[in-house]
Scaffold this motif. Structure first.
Motif, mmCIF file in Angstrom:
data_model
loop_
_atom_site.group_PDB
_atom_site.id
_atom_site.type_symbol
_atom_site.label_atom_id
_atom_site.label_comp_id
_atom_site.label_asym_id
_atom_site.label_seq_id
_atom_site.Cartn_x
_atom_site.Cartn_y
_atom_site.Cartn_z
ATOM 1 N N LYS A 197 0.837 -1.195 0.000
ATOM 2 C CA LYS A 197 0.000 0.000 0.000
ATOM 3 C C LYS A 197 0.876 1.251 0.000
ATOM 4 C CE LYS A 197 -4.038 -2.065 2.104
ATOM 5 N NZ LYS A 197 -4.817 -2.021 0.848
ATOM 6 N N LEU A 233 -6.050 3.298 5.885
ATOM 7 C CA LEU A 233 -6.745 2.002 5.904
ATOM 8 C C LEU A 233 -7.562 1.808 7.189
ATOM 9 C CD1 LEU A 233 -7.148 -0.774 4.499
ATOM 10 C CD2 LEU A 233 -5.195 -1.606 5.811
ATOM 11 N N GLN A 238 -2.286 5.213 1.799
ATOM 12 C CA GLN A 238 -3.158 4.057 2.066
ATOM 13 C C GLN A 238 -2.794 3.391 3.389
ATOM 14 O OE1 GLN A 238 -2.363 1.904 -1.524
ATOM 15 N NE2 GLN A 238 -4.068 2.810 -2.629
ATOM 16 N N ASN A 239 -1.480 3.332 3.687
ATOM 17 C CA ASN A 239 -1.054 2.805 4.980
ATOM 18 C C ASN A 239 -1.734 3.563 6.117
ATOM 19 O OD1 ASN A 239 1.413 0.843 5.672
ATOM 20 N ND2 ASN A 239 1.628 1.544 3.559
#
Ligand code: ATP
Ligand code: MG
Lengths: 233, 246
Positions: free
Chosen positions: B98, B106, B102-103
């Motif tokens: 990711k 999420l 995105q990390n």
């Protein structure tokens, strides 16, 4: 040369015999395709149960029982020939003349492939660093959420080439469909041989078709592997 | 939350692996706003203690209360409390598949039901705070160790935790990158974040710690203000330890 043309005419053109192989090709593709889908679903579920228990993610008794069932499944399927499995499925388990042979083949090969896919997925899951699990869990994800959002995507990517190879094996394995009188490529070619008493051309044609399909698929797998490597993540 | 509220109340915490007793009746409290620095020899149980606080290690005895709730009770849904307890690991453990953004988004999207826009806005603000906004769309493999660890810290901040646990956050870093990570941690401490930090950085303990804890043979042998801890150590094992590391 005239001889060859005559034989070609006899084996493939007369009585439209080429259609045995063409129909067989369709059956081979259909059986392989749906068996692969069934195998992936089955394999994924089995791998999920097996790796959850291996990682000590759950102590539930239901899971322990499921795990034992999975182990038996893996042992039996991988310890017996696919042909015996197919024959048992057709003659013993269904043993009804009304049942679709294609359906039986898909079920049998799917269950067979699932056992190999399960071990591929499991090795993929186990190859992911435990720190990934811990990072997911420490953010508040449950075990299954961590699996779905964090572990499975990475594992899937790692095992994609192995998975593709399993499908190539599966495709070749379906050549035993003839044992339940289902016309795949091999059985189609063999039917021509039994009508013309000319083994060389029909069998060679069948071999050639497998070779072309497998070569194309292998080429795609190779491409995929190179792409995954250069992605480098 | 009122100041000086007790976040963690740890009573007789024990942990054994097989018949190896790693934590031996540890009792202590961690209050809102504290920066507790945990030091001790290798293998003494520092990581095990820290990881017990969010139940990454399951205690074999005793109890841990977090914000008034007994999280060692088997009936407790630990996933919910872990959202409030951030954790930063020695090896960062960013999600390699990711992007940085995105990390960070999420968990807020999936667990706090934030909208993507809201989560990204918050993540970008945190990235700006640690000077890494231009890395938002990079993948972890494209970052240096120090950058990865700063991302790991802000990733945990995205869940808006009440406390963050750090397990040797700078031990895997090249020496020139240790400072940038410690600076982020210092800023956090200044803003009042409650922190429990296992580290070998004695300078950080002295400067930022509100309390230093010496764990040896699975027990808290001494805990005190940094000044007392370093200038006037009482436990002989601590004195020996300090003579080696200072
Ligand atoms: N999963 C495990 N299984 C068995 N033993 C373990 C496990 N985790 C830790 N231990 C043991 O528990 C003891 C304490 O380990 P821990 O990691 O808490 O030490 P530590 O103080 O963090 O050391 P270090 O400074 O080296 O990180 C060690 O003897 C270690 O071998
Ligand atoms: Mg440790």
């Amino acid at each position: 040369m005239d001889n060859f043309i005559a034989k070609f005419q006899l084996n493939f053109i007369d009585d439209s015999r080429w259609r045995y192989i063409a129909d067989g090709l369709g059956t081979t593709f259909t059986v392989t395709f749906f068996a692969a889908i069934l195998g992936v679903i089955l394999g994924f579920l089995v791998a999920l149960v097996r790796s959850t228990v291996d990682k000590g993610g759950s102590k539930s008794i239901v899971l322990k029982i499921l795990d034992t069932i999975c182990k038996v499944y893996l042992t039996v399927i991988r310890g017996t020939p696919a042909m015996i499995q197919l024959l048992i499925m057709y003659y013993v388990i269904f043993s009804s003349p009304d049942i679709s042979k294609q359906f039986v083949a898909i079920l049998s090969f799917g269950i067979n492939s699932g056992a190999y896919v399960a071990e591929i997925f499991r090795s993929g899951i186990m190859s992911i660093d435990n720190g990934q699990f811990e990072a997911g869990r420490s953010l508040g994800f449950s075990y299954s959420q961590t699996m779905i959002h964090i572990i499975a995507p990475q594992a899937f990517k790692n095992v994609l080439p192995a998975l593709a190879n399993e499908f190539i094996t599966l495709l070749k394995e379906t050549s035993i469909c003839g044992y339940i009188a289902l016309t795949d490529i091999t059985h189609g070619a063999n039917t021509i041989r039994s009508q013309t008493y000319e083994p060389l051309l029909p069998l060679l044609a069948a071999a050639l078709i497998y070779l072309v399909i497998v070569t194309v698929l292998s080429g795609l797998v190779g491409k995929l592997e190179r792409k995954l490597r250069t992605d480098g993540r | 939350m009122a100041d000086n509220q007790i976040l963690f109340e740890i009573k007789d915490l024990c942990k054994s692996f097989g018949d190896h007793l790693v934590l031996d009746h540890i009792s202590t409290t961690i209050k809102q706003g504290e920066v507790v620095v945990i030091v001790g020899p290798s293998g003494s149980g520092k990581s095990t203690f820290l990881r017990s606080l969010n139940l990454l290690e399951e205690p074999t005895g005793g109890s841990i209360t977090f914000e008034g709730l007994n999280i060692t009770d088997p009936k407790c849904n630990i996933n919910k409390y872990r959202q409030k307890i951030g954790m930063v690991f020695q090896h960062f453990n960013l999600f390699p598949h990711k992007t940085i953004l995105q990390n960070m988004t999420l968990a807020p999207i999936k667990l706090l039901n934030k909208s993507k826009e809201e989560a990204e806005r918050q993540a970008m603000e945190l990235l700006r705070r640690v000077g890494l906004e231009e890395k938002a769309n990079a993948y972890p493999s494209q970052l240096s160790g120090g950058q990865k660890q700063r991302i790991a810290i802000v990733r945990s901040l995205c869940m808006d935790p009440d406390v963050i646990l750090f397990d040797e956050p700078t031990s895997a870093l090249d020496p020139e990158m240790v400072g940038e990570v410690l600076n982020v941690m210092k800023d956090l401490a200044k803003q009042g974040m409650t922190m429990a930090v296992v580290t070998h950085e004695m300078g950080f303990a002295k400067e930022v710690g509100t309390r230093v804890m010496f764990i040896d043979e699975g027990q808290i042998k001494e805990e005190n203000s940094p000044k007392e801890f370093f200038e006037n150590p009482k436990n002989p094992r601590l004195r020996e330890f300090l003579s080696k590391v200072l």
